[in-house]
Each structure stands twice: as C-alpha cells, then as structure tokens.
Enzyme design. Structure first.
Site, mmCIF file in Angstrom:
data_model
loop_
_atom_site.group_PDB
_atom_site.id
_atom_site.type_symbol
_atom_site.label_atom_id
_atom_site.label_comp_id
_atom_site.label_asym_id
_atom_site.label_seq_id
_atom_site.Cartn_x
_atom_site.Cartn_y
_atom_site.Cartn_z
ATOM 1 N N LYS A 151 5.281 5.045 -7.382
ATOM 2 C CA LYS A 151 3.968 4.749 -8.162
ATOM 3 C C LYS A 151 2.883 5.927 -7.484
ATOM 4 C CE LYS A 151 0.925 1.487 -6.192
ATOM 5 N NZ LYS A 151 -0.486 2.057 -6.190
ATOM 6 N N ASN A 152 2.756 6.071 -6.323
ATOM 7 C CA ASN A 152 1.552 6.840 -5.669
ATOM 8 C C ASN A 152 1.788 8.300 -5.861
ATOM 9 O OD1 ASN A 152 0.256 4.684 -5.311
ATOM 10 N ND2 ASN A 152 0.620 4.766 -3.078
ATOM 11 N N CYS A 175 -12.521 -2.555 -2.631
ATOM 12 C CA CYS A 175 -11.456 -3.531 -2.815
ATOM 13 C C CYS A 175 -10.989 -4.214 -1.531
ATOM 14 C CB CYS A 175 -10.197 -2.904 -3.481
ATOM 15 S SG CYS A 175 -9.656 -1.611 -2.246
ATOM 16 N N ARG A 191 -14.023 1.964 -0.051
ATOM 17 C CA ARG A 191 -13.279 3.056 -0.797
ATOM 18 C C ARG A 191 -14.190 3.959 -1.188
ATOM 19 N NH1 ARG A 191 -8.010 0.715 -2.077
ATOM 20 N NH2 ARG A 191 -7.396 3.036 -2.029
ATOM 21 N N ASP A 215 0.455 1.252 3.961
ATOM 22 C CA ASP A 215 1.133 0.592 2.741
ATOM 23 C C ASP A 215 2.202 -0.555 3.062
ATOM 24 O OD1 ASP A 215 0.324 2.929 0.191
ATOM 25 O OD2 ASP A 215 -0.835 1.499 1.135
ATOM 26 N N ARG A 239 1.362 -4.407 -10.337
ATOM 27 C CA ARG A 239 0.750 -3.249 -10.333
ATOM 28 C C ARG A 239 1.616 -2.188 -9.669
ATOM 29 N NH1 ARG A 239 -5.346 -2.909 -8.204
ATOM 30 N NH2 ARG A 239 -4.604 -0.895 -8.636
#
Ligand code: EPZ
Length: 423
Positions: free
Chosen positions: A22-23, A116, A121, A308, A400
């Site tokens: 994803k990243n 968030c 952020r 993560d 997500r």
C-alpha cells in the site's frame, strides 16, 4: 457499518500470498502524474486507500483503469492542481501528490491534512524541503498554496526532523527534484523500501537518482519524465501481520511472494521471542509455540523496527512469559490499541511513549472497537488468540490497508466472519 465476529483459539496453518505494498502504490500513483501519457503499474492491491487515490487522480483529470491487479493511469489530460479538504481528510497519504503537482504544474493548492489517531501529522518537513527547491509556499484558510514561479531549482536539503526521517516528505521532495534545474542532494532521506520502490519507478520514468536506499539521495534534474510500466514490491506490513497471526495462535503460517529482506528488524525481534522462523528468497514461515519470551522494542525509521507493526506486535506480547516494553519513537502517541487490548484481559500500562506489557495467561473474547488501520489488525490478532467470541466494530479501518483480510485468515483456518454491526 460492519463488524468482525471471531471465534478464538483456532490454530492457523497454511500459506497466504503477500499483496502489493500500500505504502508504495500510493506515492507511485501520485508520481505517475508527472509524466504525460499512460503508466501501467502491476501488483496493485484492492484497497480503500488505492480507490481514494485513484478518485483524486480522476478529479485532477487523469483516466484510471484497474484490471486484475494492474492499474493504467493516463495523465495526459490532467488539468487541475488542487486537492480539496474532502479528499485529503479521508486519506492523509494524498499529501504525496503535493510534490508531483508542483513538479508538473509549478503550482498546487492542497488542503492541510488533519491529524489522526496515531498522533499529530505535521507537514513542516514537506514544506521546508519544497521551499529549498525554490517553491513559494504559504498557508491560507487551511490550504497549502504553493507556487514555483519560474521553475524548481536543485539544492542541498537536510530533511531530518524531530522524529528522524519522513517517508512522504522524502517522496514529495524527491519527486519535485527530478524535474528541478540542476542537482539536489537530500540528506537524512527516508530509506523505507517503499521510498526505494518509488525511486526505482522514477528512474524508469527517466529520472536520474543516485544513492537509492541510502539516507543521502542525489538527484540530477531532467526536463521531462515519460510514462512507464512498473511492478510494486510486496507489502512488508501485511506480511508481518500474517506471520504474527500464525505465531499468536501457535500455528504454522507461511507468507509467500514477500520480501524477507524488508523485515530484518521485525524478524530479529520475533525470533528473540523464541518463535522459529524459516526464510527463503520470497517466503517466510513461522512455527508458533505454546509460549514465547517477552522482548523490548523501540520503533524507528527503516531499517529499525517499523511503527506500522507496533500494534500487532503488542497484541502478540500480551501473551508472552514476562514483561515487554515497547518504546514508540516515530509516533509517540500511537497506543490507542492498548486500551482495547486490555479489554481482552491484557495487562498494558502506558508511560509517555512507552507501553509496558505484562504477559498474561490468556485473553478472553471481548467487544472492541477498531480505531486505525494497524490497531484494527492488532485487535483481530488478539481475537484469534482469545478464548471465546470477539466482536470488533468499525472494521472499515482495516479495508484501507489489507486486501481480502478475512478471506486470507479463513484460508488459514481462522473462524472469522463479517456481519452488520448492531449499532
Ligand atoms: C508513512 O507516513 C506511512 N504512510 C505510515 O504508514 C508510516 O507509519 C509512516 O510513514 C512512518 O513509517 C504512507 O506511506 C502512506 P512520516 P508519513 O512523515 O510519511 C514526523 C500505515 O499504517 N513528521 O515518516 O506521513 C511525524 O509526525 C501508515 O500504513 C514531522 O515532524 O510518516 C512522525 O512523527 C500510518 N514533520 C515522523 O515524522 C513532517 O513534515 C514520521 O512520519 C512529516 C513528518
């Protein structure tokens, strides 16, 4: 809204394939707007965030077509360089469009991303890095208004912040520098594999980047970039999450099509708990035990232990034979999952950026609420190991960043189902 219902204590066995990262996909899709023409990107995971990014690209005027894990982005007719709050508030990673927009149009109007649940952020490093390339940036009514005037100029840029390197600030500045006049040196660049992946994509588009994978990138600006074809790396965070699903249930799980070299720090810590790990060129197998040792973890920018995977590792350590301490150096407030894990009977206390996890004999199924992507995965892991039934609400966070999450877990023998939430 949907919820997961998990019947715990099933021992997971079998193998699952890692999806595309994803990243990596998000900054690569953003970078694709810098070249006119159609880029073709393979190994695209089916994720909410990928859909969001493609909607933003279409808003800008690109044509985006998905087919069997491949996406074609035709950015020939992009005619906008603004990103409204409605988009940015749903996905902070849309900030990865800022540098590419400025590189292509010499200007951009971009909503400031909100904070968030994992903490504030800020984007000061993004702004400082782009200003060093000659971009005039001001904040107006919650928007970043950027104007590169007569064009971007290469420069020496130190991009380190209070928490070390920044992944998406590196992405933004690197993208912009590829089309700047002259040479740019980025000192204290992020070295995450996803940044290396982005740099390799840019080089395929014709960018000139040296030092890829190191904290010092040297970029010689070029006049134009061309659309290209590229395959995205596997998702190391998804890989670590499924390995922990095997370990926490005392099972034997293999993740295929992954890249073990991207998980050095994580595998080092997991093996320190006594879990047996077998790695090959593109697979990792964990053989769980009935018990495992506590470990101390400090999350750091790559190649350190990834923030993560912190929540997922915390879930695993709630059942270790002793006390573990996790120090969160990237997002010091990223512990919202601790309270939810304690609802399973875990014994976690927080002290600033440290979480102290006293191992307990067992977890008991509970009603819990997902809060962010990785915390949600941690709650599922706890549910897999808990005695009884666990109900996890607000699971939209999971979709997500995890493709076919419950299907993959079911294929390993988990008893997990999705149903309408009662509230
Ligand atoms: C990327 O976010 C990832 N997201 C995050 O993954 C990941 O947790 C994070 O990197 C760290 O590895 C994507 O790649 C889409 P940072 P990013 O800038 O780039 C501070 C997930 O679950 N900072 O590297 O936004 C910041 O506050 C997500 O997949 C500044 O101070 O993170 C943090 O403390 C969550 N000023 C630290 O740097 C800035 O201008 C690292 O953040 C920017 C960041």
């Amino acid at each position: 809204m949907d919820r997961f219902v998990v019947e715990g204590k099933k021992v997971l066995r079998g193998s699952v394939p890692a999806s595309g990262a994803k990243n990596s996909v998000l900054p690569i899709l953003a970078a694709s707007i810098m070249a006119e023409g159609t880029s073709v990107i393979h190994n695209i995971p089916e994720l909410q965030d990928v859909n969001t990014m493609s909607r933003i690209l279409e808003y800008l005027g690109a044509k985006v077509r998905f087919k069997n894990g491949t996406v074609e982005v035709d950015s020939q007719n992009i005619n906008r360089c603004d990103a409204p709050y409605e988009f940015v508030k749903t996905m902070r990673a849309s900030i990865a469009l800022l540098g590419p927009m400025i590189a292509r149009f010499s200007r951009a109007r971009f909503s400031l991303p909100g904070g968030c649940v994992i903490g504030p952020r800020p984007i000061d490093l993004h702004i400082r890095g782009l200003q060093k390339l000659g971009v005039d940036i001001r904040i107006e009514d919650g928007y970043v208004v950027a104007d590169a005037g007569r064009g971007l100029k290469g420069n020496y840029i130190f991009l380190g912040g209070a928490f070390g390197s920044s992944v998406l600030a590196t992405a933004n500045v690197m993208c912009a520098a590829t089309l700047a006049k002259g040479t740019t040196v980025i000192e204290f660049a992020a070295c995450e594999p996803e940044i290396t992946d982005l740099a390799n994509f840019l080089v395929k588009m014709g960018a000139k980047i040296a030092g890829i994978g190191s904290p010092c990138l040297t970029i010689n600006g070029v006049k134009k970039l061309k659309a290209t074809e590229y395959r995205v790396i596997p998702d190391r965070i998804e890989t670590g999450t499924f390995l922990l699903a095997g370990a926490i249930t005392g099972g034997c799980v293999t993740v295929e099509k992954c890249q073990p070299l991207h998980l050095g720090a994580f595998l080092d810590k997991l093996s320190e708990t006594g879990i047996e790990i077998i790695t090959g060129r593109n697979f990792i197998t964990v053989k769980g035990n009935k018990n495992w040792k506590p470990v101390d973890i400090v999350t750091l920018p790559y190649p350190g232990f990834p923030t993560d995977l912190q929540a997922q590792m915390m879930a695993f350590l709630t059942l270790a034979d002793g006390v573990s301490v996790i120090t969160e150096k990237v997002f010091p407030e990223r512990f919202i999952h601790a309270g939810e894990l304690n609802r399973f009977g875990a014994s976690i206390s927080l002290d600033g950026s440290k979480a102290i996890i006293k191992g307990v004999e067992k977890l008991l199924g509970a009603r819990v609420m997902a809060s962010d992507l990785r915390a949600s995965a941690a709650l599922v892991l706890a549910g897999l190991a808990a005695e009884g039934t666990t109900y996890i609400s607000r699971i939209y966070h999971l979709f997500r960043g995890y493709q076919k999450f419950e299907e993959k877990l079911k294929s390993l023998g988990a008893d997990i189902k999705r149903e309408k939430d009662i509230v």
